[in-house]
Every structure is written in structure tokens, then in C-alpha cells.
Scaffold this motif. Structure first.
Motif, short mmCIF file in Angstrom:
data_model
loop_
_atom_site.label_atom_id
_atom_site.label_comp_id
_atom_site.label_asym_id
_atom_site.label_seq_id
_atom_site.Cartn_x
_atom_site.Cartn_y
_atom_site.Cartn_z
N PRO A 163 37.57 -20.80 -7.32
CA PRO A 163 36.80 -20.90 -8.56
C PRO A 163 37.13 -22.20 -9.29
O PRO A 163 38.08 -22.90 -8.94
CB PRO A 163 37.27 -19.68 -9.36
CG PRO A 163 38.62 -19.37 -8.84
CD PRO A 163 38.58 -19.73 -7.37
N PRO A 164 36.39 -22.52 -10.36
CA PRO A 164 36.69 -23.72 -11.14
C PRO A 164 38.14 -23.69 -11.65
O PRO A 164 38.66 -22.64 -12.02
CB PRO A 164 35.69 -23.68 -12.28
CG PRO A 164 34.55 -22.87 -11.74
CD PRO A 164 35.16 -21.85 -10.83
N MET A 165 38.74 -24.88 -11.64
CA MET A 165 40.14 -24.96 -12.01
C MET A 165 40.38 -24.77 -13.50
O MET A 165 41.51 -24.52 -13.93
CB MET A 165 40.72 -26.32 -11.57
CG MET A 165 40.15 -27.53 -12.29
SD MET A 165 40.94 -29.07 -11.82
CE MET A 165 40.41 -29.25 -10.13
N ALA A 166 39.34 -24.90 -14.34
CA ALA A 166 39.52 -24.78 -15.78
C ALA A 166 38.29 -24.15 -16.39
O ALA A 166 37.20 -24.18 -15.80
CB ALA A 166 39.79 -26.14 -16.42
N GLU A 167 38.47 -23.54 -17.56
CA GLU A 167 37.38 -22.88 -18.27
C GLU A 167 36.85 -23.72 -19.43
O GLU A 167 35.88 -23.35 -20.05
CB GLU A 167 37.85 -21.52 -18.81
CG GLU A 167 38.25 -20.53 -17.74
CD GLU A 167 37.07 -20.14 -16.83
OE1 GLU A 167 35.91 -20.20 -17.31
OE2 GLU A 167 37.32 -19.82 -15.66
N PHE A 168 37.53 -24.81 -19.76
CA PHE A 168 37.07 -25.62 -20.87
C PHE A 168 36.20 -26.75 -20.33
O PHE A 168 36.09 -26.96 -19.12
CB PHE A 168 38.28 -26.19 -21.64
CG PHE A 168 39.16 -27.12 -20.82
CD1 PHE A 168 38.91 -28.47 -20.80
CD2 PHE A 168 40.22 -26.62 -20.08
CE1 PHE A 168 39.70 -29.33 -20.05
CE2 PHE A 168 41.01 -27.46 -19.33
CZ PHE A 168 40.76 -28.82 -19.31
#
Length: 488
Positions: free
Chosen positions: A102-107
Motif C-alpha cells: 500500500p502507499p507508504m504514507a497517508e498525508f
């Protein structure tokens, strides 16, 4: 006994100074170490942040030139992981180690944000919610700055998660589709450098504190060595010879001044002791003569009552009474007794005291001003001053004694007693005010007193803030007493 020795040891200035210096240095070094570690980590994190931003901008440049997502040149994922993520949070491009993750960050610039996540948002009707893209997409994605955050990524499943500083940058891929480039930079080096620096500080702190304690101990011992020598010498002096002195170091510091002051105190103590010894010896000598005379007369009267000389007994008794009163007054003055603070009219005092002297050998003439001449002090002691001066003048006068009261400059009052006798030689004008000093060669009870009258005059006048000195009369000697005038 050991407990008492421990208390004495702890009360040592050397021990307390060493402990205090060591504690202060330890606190200072700890605080400085924390500041250094904080600044070091901040700089290392900032460096990793710049590397992550540079990597993200490099990927952005490749996408801007039309490079296909599959052909992007991406750095090693273990140290600088990179992902290109779409608006719906799908990973469009990544290194092989991050494929399928999944994407490494949510921001990021297109991440969904909300300022109010309470229950009212959860209960909104789905038809009333705005479209996600309309909330997330900025007006000009290419103009947005990179956003940064710290995440923990598992790049290699064998090593576990590692800390990374991640930069999120808005880009536009082929076809005008907006996306987010996530580029990370490993913080393992920063954490390792901080840990190594912290370990080095912890290892070096105890030896450094030991050096500080040792140096402080040696310096304090060297500084206090003269003090200990002064203490030992002073202890020996107080048990023995007061003529000895403590050693004075050659330095001009506080210890040198302490030694100098101590020697000055010892000199004053020696002088005071010697003066007291002479005083006791002279007092014993003066008392022995009338007492021996009384005993002789009483023994003669006991053996031969018809030879009893009453006048001689009375004279010796009166002399003993005066001598005892003089000694008592000197003892009170030496003890620091302060005179009263009464307002005394010196003119009235002179006239009243001299009116009672009806049996004087020489007539006394008085010269006083008409107005009041007031001073502050003890009337009894000032009357004693006048009486002693008049007694001394009549003892040496030929025909007359003059007593005068007058004003002087600087709001002071002058009392003078003048006789027409032989005068006082200049060499003896200071010595006559010492105790038991008489210029008469004879020391019989008929010639002169005990040598305490002028000494009492000087002590009383000085305690009243005045001065006394001797000048030449016309002829004879003139004793001048100067006292401060009383305030109105």
C-alpha cells in the motif's frame, strides 16, 4: 565515633566544594549533551528531508518530460523508497521491493483531510457528501510545496520496519491525471549517529567528572593549605605566647588579608593583655601602700591606744575610697559602657560643681558666657571630668586656677582649665593621660594622686565624642576639652 568522623569529614570545605563543583559540572554537561544531541538529530533529519525532496523532484521532472510510469528511474528502495500514488490511493509506480504494498504514507496534497471528525460527519447522508476529488484536488497541483512526515516502512521483510523521512509532492502524469510522488529517505543513519554520540557522552562523562573532582580537590587543598596553617598556629598561640604571629602568605588575595587581619588582631590582643597586666600591677601597688599604712597604724593603736592617729586613718581610708571608685569607673569604661544622652548645660554644671569646693588650697576663677552652653552626655561623668581637671590644676598651681567655658567653631564647646604652675613639658603631654602615670618623682599619699585622674578624663571625653589636649598657659598648663554641642 565513625559517625562523628563522617560528619566532620562532610563538613569539610574541601569535600563540599568538590562535591558541589562535580554536581554543577555534571548538570552542565548533561544539559549541553542534550542540546548537542537535539541539534545533531535535527540537522540529520533536515538533511534526510532535503534528500527525500530532491528525489521527489527528480521523479517529478521525469514525469514532466513524458517518461512512462513503467520506465521511471527510481533509487534503491532500502535507503530511498519511492511511490507514485493516484488520487484513489492506488500505487501506480514503485520499486520492486515496494511492489504490491500500500502507499507508504497517508498525508500529501491529495490526501483527504477533515477539520471536524465528530459524529455529525459520520451521520451525513451519502447524497449530501461532496465528491472526493473535489475536496482533495488543489487548483494548481504543480504549484504546491512538498509535505513531509515520519513513517516506518518495511522495505525488506527480513529486517523489519525502519524509520524514514517522507516527502509528498503533487505531480501530473501523462494524460493530465494528478498524482502524488512519495519519496523517502532513511533515518537509520541519523538514529545511529545520535546513538553513537549519546553512547560516547555516557562513556566519557564519568572520567571527565572524576578529573573535575580530582582537580577541584587538589586546587581546594592548595588554596586552603594556608588557612589550615593559620588555624594550627592560632590554636597554639591562644594556648601560649601572644607575641607569636600566624604565617602570612605572599599572595594578596583573601587568605593573605585574613592572615594580616589575624596578626593585627593578635597584636591588639597582646597590647590589651599587657595593658591589663600593667593595670593590675599598678593597681595592686597603689592599693598596697594605703592598706599597709592602715595596718601599721591599727597595729600601733592596738599595742598603744594613746598613739592612735585618727586623721591619718581617715586620710588613708578616703584615698582607698577614691582609688576604688576610680578603678570601678575605669572597669566600666573598659567594658564599653556608653554614657547617658542627657542634655547638660555646661555653664550651670561648672558653677554648681565649683561652688562646693570651699576648702581648696587655691582659689578657682570662673569665666562662662551668659547664654546656655549645652552638651549631650552624662552629667555625673562630665562633673567627674571637671573635678579631676581642677584637682590636677590645684595640685600644681601656685596661686590661681582658671576655669572657662566658651563656644568653638563647628558647633563645638570648649572647657578649659588653666593653672599658673610649672606647666607640662611637651614630651610628656601625651604620656600624662596614661594610667598610673605621674610626673611627680615621689609617690607618697601626700604628693599627687594615683595617676588615674587624667586617664579617666581622657576616656570619658572620648566616649562623649570629644577631645582633650594640653597647651601652654600664661604661665602654667592649660587643659582644653572640646565637646560637640547639643542640638536645639
Amino acid at each position: 565515633m565513625p559517625e562523628r568522623a563522617a560528619r566532620v569529614w562532610w563538613r569539610s570545605v574541601r569535600v563540599r566544594t568538590t562535591v558541589a563543583a562535580t554536581v554543577v559540572v555534571a548538570v552542565a554537561l548533561t544539559a549541553a549533551g542534550l542540546v548537542v544531541l537535539t541539534v545533531l538529530r535535527h540537522n540529520l533529519v533536515h538533511s534526510a528531508e532535503m534528500r527525500a525532496e530532491s528525489t521527489a523532484q527528480d521523479v517529478e521532472t521525469q514525469l514532466a518530460t513524458g517518461t512512462d510510469l513503467a520506465r521511471l528511474r527510481l533509487p534503491d528502495a532500502e535507503s530511498e523508497p519511492v511511490q507514485v500514488v493516484s488520487l484513489d490511493r492506488r500505487v501506480l509506480a514503485a520499486d520492486d521491493d515496494l511492489a504490491g504494498k500500500p502507499p507508504m504514507a497517508e498525508f500529501g496534497p491529495y490526501a483527504k483531510t477533515s477539520d471536524d471528525d465528530d459524529d455529525e460527519d459520520d451521520e451525513e447522508d451519502e447524497d449530501e457528501k461532496p465528491d472526493r476529488e473535489s475536496l482533495s484536488q488543489p487548483t494548481d497541483p504543480t504549484a504546491a510545496d512538498a509535505e513531509f512526515g515520519d513513517v516506518r516502512l518495511t522495505v525488506d521483510d527480513e529486517d523489519g520496519p525502519h524509520p524514514f523521512r517522507v516527502a509528498a509532492l503533487a505531480v501530473t502524469i501523462r494524460g493530465g491525471q494528478p498524482a502524488t510522488v512519495y519519496a523517502g529517505s532513511s533515518l537509520a543513519t541519523a538514529d545511529s549517529a545520535v546513538a553513537d554520540a549519546r553512547q560516547a557522552m555516557l562513556i566519557g562523562l564519568p572520567p571527565l567528572l572524576a578529573v573535575v573532582a580530582l582537580v577541584t580537590w587538589l586546587v581546594t587543598r592548595r588554596a586552603l593549605r594556608p588557612v589550615e596553617a593559620i588555624r594550627r598556629q592560632l590554636a597554639e598561640i591562644m594556648d601560649g605566647d601572644l607575641s607569636r604571629r600566624v604565617p602570612e602568605p605572599g599572595s594578596r588575595d583573601e587568605i593573605g588579608r585574613l592572615a594580616s587581619t589575624t596578626n593585627a588582631t593578635l597584636a591588639a590582643l597582646e597590647e590589651s593583655t599587657e595593658r591589663q597586666r600593667r593595670f593590675i600591677a599598678d593597681a595592686a601597688h597603689e592599693l598596697r601602700s594605703p592598706i599597709a599604712s592602715l595596718r601599721t597604724q591599727l597595729e600601733v593603736a592596738q599595742a598603744h591606744p594613746e598613739l592612735l592617729e585618727v586623721d591619718g586613718l581617715i586620710g588613708d581610708t578616703i584615698r582607698l575610697e577614691h582609688l576604688a571608685a576610680d578603678l570601678l569607673l575605669l572597669a566600666r569604661l573598659d567594658a564599653g559602657e556608653q554614657p547617658r544622652s542627657d542634655r547638660v548645660d555646661l555653664t550651670v554644671l561648672v558653677r554648681e560643681e565649683l561652688e562646693h569646693r570651699v576648702r581648696d588650697r587655691v582659689a578657682v576663677r570662673i569665666a562662662t558666657p551668659k547664654e546656655f552652653v549645652a552638651v549631650t552626655g552624662s552629667r555625673t561623668q562630665l562633673a567627674r571630668v571637671l573635678g579631676n581637671l581642677v584637682d590636677n590644676a590645684q595640685r600644681h598651681a601656685a596661686n590661681t586656677v582658671d576655669v572657662a567655658v566658651d563656644h568653638a567653631a563647628d558647633e563645638r564647646v570648649v572647657l578649659s582649665v588653666t593653672d599658673d604652675g610649672p606647666g607640662v613639658p611637651p614630651a610628656d603631654r601625651d604620656r600624662i593621660f596614661q594610667r598610673f602615670v605621674r610626673l611627680d618623682d615621689a609617690r607618697s599619699r601626700d604628693e599627687g594622686g594615683a595617676g588615674l585622674g587624667l586617664a579617666i578624663v581622657r576616656d570619658v571625653v572620648e566616649r562623649h565624642g570629644g577631645t582633650i589636649h594640653v597647651t601652654d598657659g600664661a604661665p602654667g598648663a592649660r587643659f582644653v576639652v572640646t565637646l560637640p554641642a547639643a542640638g536645639t
